[in-house]
Scaffold this motif. Structure first.
Motif, PDB file in Angstrom:
ATOM      1  N   ASP A 297       0.805  -1.218   0.000  1.00  0.00           N
ATOM      2  CA  ASP A 297       0.000   0.000   0.000  1.00  0.00           C
ATOM      3  C   ASP A 297       0.843   1.277   0.000  1.00  0.00           C
ATOM      4  O   ASP A 297       0.516   2.240  -0.732  1.00  0.00           O
ATOM      5  N   PRO A 298       1.933   1.364   0.789  1.00  0.00           N
ATOM      6  CA  PRO A 298       2.732   2.599   0.756  1.00  0.00           C
ATOM      7  C   PRO A 298       3.368   2.855  -0.614  1.00  0.00           C
ATOM      8  O   PRO A 298       3.509   4.012  -1.031  1.00  0.00           O
ATOM      9  N   VAL A 299       3.747   1.789  -1.314  1.00  0.00           N
ATOM     10  CA  VAL A 299       4.327   1.935  -2.647  1.00  0.00           C
ATOM     11  C   VAL A 299       3.248   2.348  -3.644  1.00  0.00           C
ATOM     12  O   VAL A 299       3.457   3.242  -4.474  1.00  0.00           O
TER      13      VAL A 299
ATOM     14  N   LEU B 114      11.365  -3.735   2.338  1.00  0.00           N
ATOM     15  CA  LEU B 114      11.569  -2.365   1.893  1.00  0.00           C
ATOM     16  C   LEU B 114      10.277  -1.722   1.425  1.00  0.00           C
ATOM     17  O   LEU B 114      10.149  -0.494   1.442  1.00  0.00           O
ATOM     18  N   GLN B 115       9.305  -2.524   0.993  1.00  0.00           N
ATOM     19  CA  GLN B 115       8.030  -1.956   0.558  1.00  0.00           C
ATOM     20  C   GLN B 115       7.294  -1.268   1.706  1.00  0.00           C
ATOM     21  O   GLN B 115       6.477  -0.374   1.472  1.00  0.00           O
ATOM     22  N   LEU B 116       7.591  -1.680   2.939  1.00  0.00           N
ATOM     23  CA  LEU B 116       7.020  -1.015   4.102  1.00  0.00           C
ATOM     24  C   LEU B 116       7.894   0.156   4.560  1.00  0.00           C
ATOM     25  O   LEU B 116       7.381   1.221   4.896  1.00  0.00           O
ATOM     26  N   ASP B 117       9.208  -0.059   4.569  1.00  0.00           N
ATOM     27  CA  ASP B 117      10.110   0.910   5.177  1.00  0.00           C
ATOM     28  C   ASP B 117      10.643   1.961   4.209  1.00  0.00           C
ATOM     29  O   ASP B 117      10.929   3.081   4.619  1.00  0.00           O
ATOM     30  N   ARG B 118      10.835   1.601   2.933  1.00  0.00           N
ATOM     31  CA  ARG B 118      11.377   2.553   1.958  1.00  0.00           C
ATOM     32  C   ARG B 118      10.588   2.542   0.649  1.00  0.00           C
ATOM     33  O   ARG B 118      11.139   2.275  -0.416  1.00  0.00           O
ATOM     34  N   PRO B 119       9.312   2.827   0.718  1.00  0.00           N
ATOM     35  CA  PRO B 119       8.529   2.889  -0.529  1.00  0.00           C
ATOM     36  C   PRO B 119       9.053   3.947  -1.488  1.00  0.00           C
ATOM     37  O   PRO B 119       8.898   3.817  -2.711  1.00  0.00           O
ATOM     38  N   ASP B 120       9.685   4.995  -0.948  1.00  0.00           N
ATOM     39  CA  ASP B 120      10.231   6.044  -1.807  1.00  0.00           C
ATOM     40  C   ASP B 120      11.342   5.520  -2.703  1.00  0.00           C
ATOM     41  O   ASP B 120      11.451   5.911  -3.872  1.00  0.00           O
TER      42      ASP B 120
ATOM     43  N   VAL C  80      21.353  -0.581  -5.811  1.00  0.00           N
ATOM     44  CA  VAL C  80      21.273   0.452  -4.782  1.00  0.00           C
ATOM     45  C   VAL C  80      21.373  -0.247  -3.430  1.00  0.00           C
ATOM     46  O   VAL C  80      20.513  -1.056  -3.077  1.00  0.00           O
ATOM     47  N   GLU C  81      22.428   0.045  -2.669  1.00  0.00           N
ATOM     48  CA  GLU C  81      22.599  -0.555  -1.344  1.00  0.00           C
ATOM     49  C   GLU C  81      21.958   0.342  -0.284  1.00  0.00           C
ATOM     50  O   GLU C  81      22.146   1.566  -0.294  1.00  0.00           O
ATOM     51  N   LEU C  82      21.219  -0.283   0.620  1.00  0.00           N
ATOM     52  CA  LEU C  82      20.550   0.424   1.710  1.00  0.00           C
ATOM     53  C   LEU C  82      21.039  -0.199   3.017  1.00  0.00           C
ATOM     54  O   LEU C  82      20.437  -1.133   3.554  1.00  0.00           O
TER      55      LEU C  82
ATOM     56  N   THR D 272      19.116  -3.410  -2.410  1.00  0.00           N
ATOM     57  CA  THR D 272      19.764  -4.341  -1.478  1.00  0.00           C
ATOM     58  C   THR D 272      19.637  -3.844  -0.049  1.00  0.00           C
ATOM     59  O   THR D 272      20.192  -2.796   0.308  1.00  0.00           O
ATOM     60  N   ALA D 273      18.911  -4.577   0.781  1.00  0.00           N
ATOM     61  CA  ALA D 273      18.781  -4.252   2.203  1.00  0.00           C
ATOM     62  C   ALA D 273      19.860  -4.991   2.983  1.00  0.00           C
ATOM     63  O   ALA D 273      19.998  -6.215   2.859  1.00  0.00           O
ATOM     64  N   LEU D 274      20.620  -4.266   3.782  1.00  0.00           N
ATOM     65  CA  LEU D 274      21.752  -4.864   4.492  1.00  0.00           C
ATOM     66  C   LEU D 274      21.614  -4.781   6.010  1.00  0.00           C
ATOM     67  O   LEU D 274      22.522  -5.202   6.735  1.00  0.00           O
ATOM     68  N   GLY D 275      20.487  -4.262   6.495  1.00  0.00           N
ATOM     69  CA  GLY D 275      20.367  -3.988   7.919  1.00  0.00           C
ATOM     70  C   GLY D 275      19.952  -5.147   8.792  1.00  0.00           C
ATOM     71  O   GLY D 275      19.881  -5.001  10.015  1.00  0.00           O
ATOM     72  N   ASP D 276      19.660  -6.311   8.197  1.00  0.00           N
ATOM     73  CA  ASP D 276      19.174  -7.426   9.016  1.00  0.00           C
ATOM     74  C   ASP D 276      19.917  -8.725   8.721  1.00  0.00           C
ATOM     75  O   ASP D 276      19.373  -9.819   8.868  1.00  0.00           O
ATOM     76  N   LEU D 277      21.198  -8.599   8.327  1.00  0.00           N
ATOM     77  CA  LEU D 277      21.946  -9.779   7.887  1.00  0.00           C
ATOM     78  C   LEU D 277      22.884 -10.345   8.943  1.00  0.00           C
ATOM     79  O   LEU D 277      23.438 -11.426   8.763  1.00  0.00           O
ATOM     80  N   GLY D 278      23.108  -9.610  10.010  1.00  0.00           N
ATOM     81  CA  GLY D 278      23.821 -10.192  11.140  1.00  0.00           C
ATOM     82  C   GLY D 278      25.337 -10.083  11.128  1.00  0.00           C
ATOM     83  O   GLY D 278      25.992 -10.709  11.961  1.00  0.00           O
ATOM     84  N   GLY D 279      25.909  -9.319  10.218  1.00  0.00           N
ATOM     85  CA  GLY D 279      27.356  -9.167  10.270  1.00  0.00           C
ATOM     86  C   GLY D 279      27.963  -8.832   8.924  1.00  0.00           C
ATOM     87  O   GLY D 279      27.344  -9.032   7.868  1.00  0.00           O
ATOM     88  N   PRO D 280      29.205  -8.323   8.930  1.00  0.00           N
ATOM     89  CA  PRO D 280      29.871  -7.867   7.697  1.00  0.00           C
ATOM     90  C   PRO D 280      30.039  -8.958   6.648  1.00  0.00           C
ATOM     91  O   PRO D 280      29.896  -8.703   5.447  1.00  0.00           O
TER      92      PRO D 280
END
Length: 283
Positions: A38-40, A264-270, A255-257, A224-232
């Motif tokens: 919906d946000p998208v 991302l459809q909830l958090d970064r629809p922009d 595009v790396e985030l 590319t979402a990188l915030g929930d992967l648990g380490g480098p």
């Protein structure tokens, strides 16, 4: 909102925007539903004709007798593209990226471009034993039992509440009634199990398709979402795999985030709306 027959299956379809605008088709990942987008949709509806659909057995779509497969998913997407007025721009999240890529390879004439939202990828996919076809009836029976005993109404929404905070900082945007309507269905729980079982088979089939069918030279954006992967180490692996996906097309871009999670459809629809504009314009 309607039920539409696609390649022999009935699917729930939600449309927004003017019919003569460029068509954009949205496909959810494992366990997703149209309302997650919906946000998208709100950001796209003024400039595009947005078509979101629930695969058979997911969201508000009736179950299908068929086992989930890459071939079946491509047939459904192709039928939806024809109905929408191809060529379409496809937004595909997570596991749905397998199906969107396959559509572009099999039917390049139907695809204007792709936006892959934190897509699944399997660099060395292969399957020794295919069990999805065997286990699908078992999972469907499980869903029927959960529906009949009303346990689905407890288990489904509970699972949604447990999982969503792990993949989204924004969290739930649907009403409790809508969550129960979707995730309280035994058929939806059964479909999540069957699609999860078919995951490796779809990945392997896509790997084979890549050897036979080239990827068209179409605009492609990989988020590319990188915030929930648990380490480098895991972050480097995920980012590198997505870079390979973007490189499928000479017009591809990643595009790396770094600080964002899988939904991302909830958090970064922009970001998704910006990627669609880039793909449709061909820049």
């Amino acid at each position: 909102m309607k039920l539409l027959e696609l390649a022999g299956s009935m699917v729930h379809v939600v449309t927004a925007g003017k019919p003569d605008n460029p068509p954009v088709v949205i496909s959810s990942g494992l366990g997703g539903a149209c309302f997650d987008w919906d946000p998208v949709v709100e950001l796209l509806r003024d400039d595009y004709r947005v078509i979101c659909f629930d695969r058979p057995g997911t969201g508000l779509s009736p179950s299908s007798r068929a086992t989930p497969s890459l071939r079946a998913a491509v047939r459904e997407l192709a039928a939806l593209a024809e109905w929408a007025g191809q060529p379409v721009t496809v937004i595909a999240h997570s596991m749905a990226a397998f199906q969107a890529e396959a559509l572009a390879r099999v039917h390049p004439e139907l695809v204007r471009g792709l936006v892959l939202v934190d897509p699944s990828f399997e660099p060395h996919a292969r399957v020794r034993l295919r069990l999805a076809n065997v286990l699908t009836p078992v999972y469907k029976l499980t869903g029927t039992v959960l529906e009949a005993t009303r346990l689905a109404r407890l288990i489904g929404p509970w699972a949604r509440r447990r999982i969503l905070p792990q993949v989204s900082r924004r969290g739930e945007i649907a009403t409790p009634q809508m969550v129960r309507r979707v995730y309280g269905r035994g058929a939806v729980l059964a479909s999540v199990l069957t699609e999860n079982q078919a995951y490796n088979e779809m990945a392997a089939d896509l790997a084979g398709l890549r050897l036979r069918r080239p990827f068209p030279e179409i605009p492609l954006v990989v988020l590319t979402a990188l915030g929930d992967l648990g380490g480098p180490e895991r972050e480097r692996f995920w980012a590198a795999g997505h870079a390979d996906l973007a490189a499928m097309s000479p017009r591809g871009r990643q595009v790396e985030l770094p600080d964002h999670l899988h939904m991302l459809q909830l958090d970064r629809p922009d970001e998704i709306a910006g990627a669609v504009a880039e793909v449709v314009s061909g820049t």
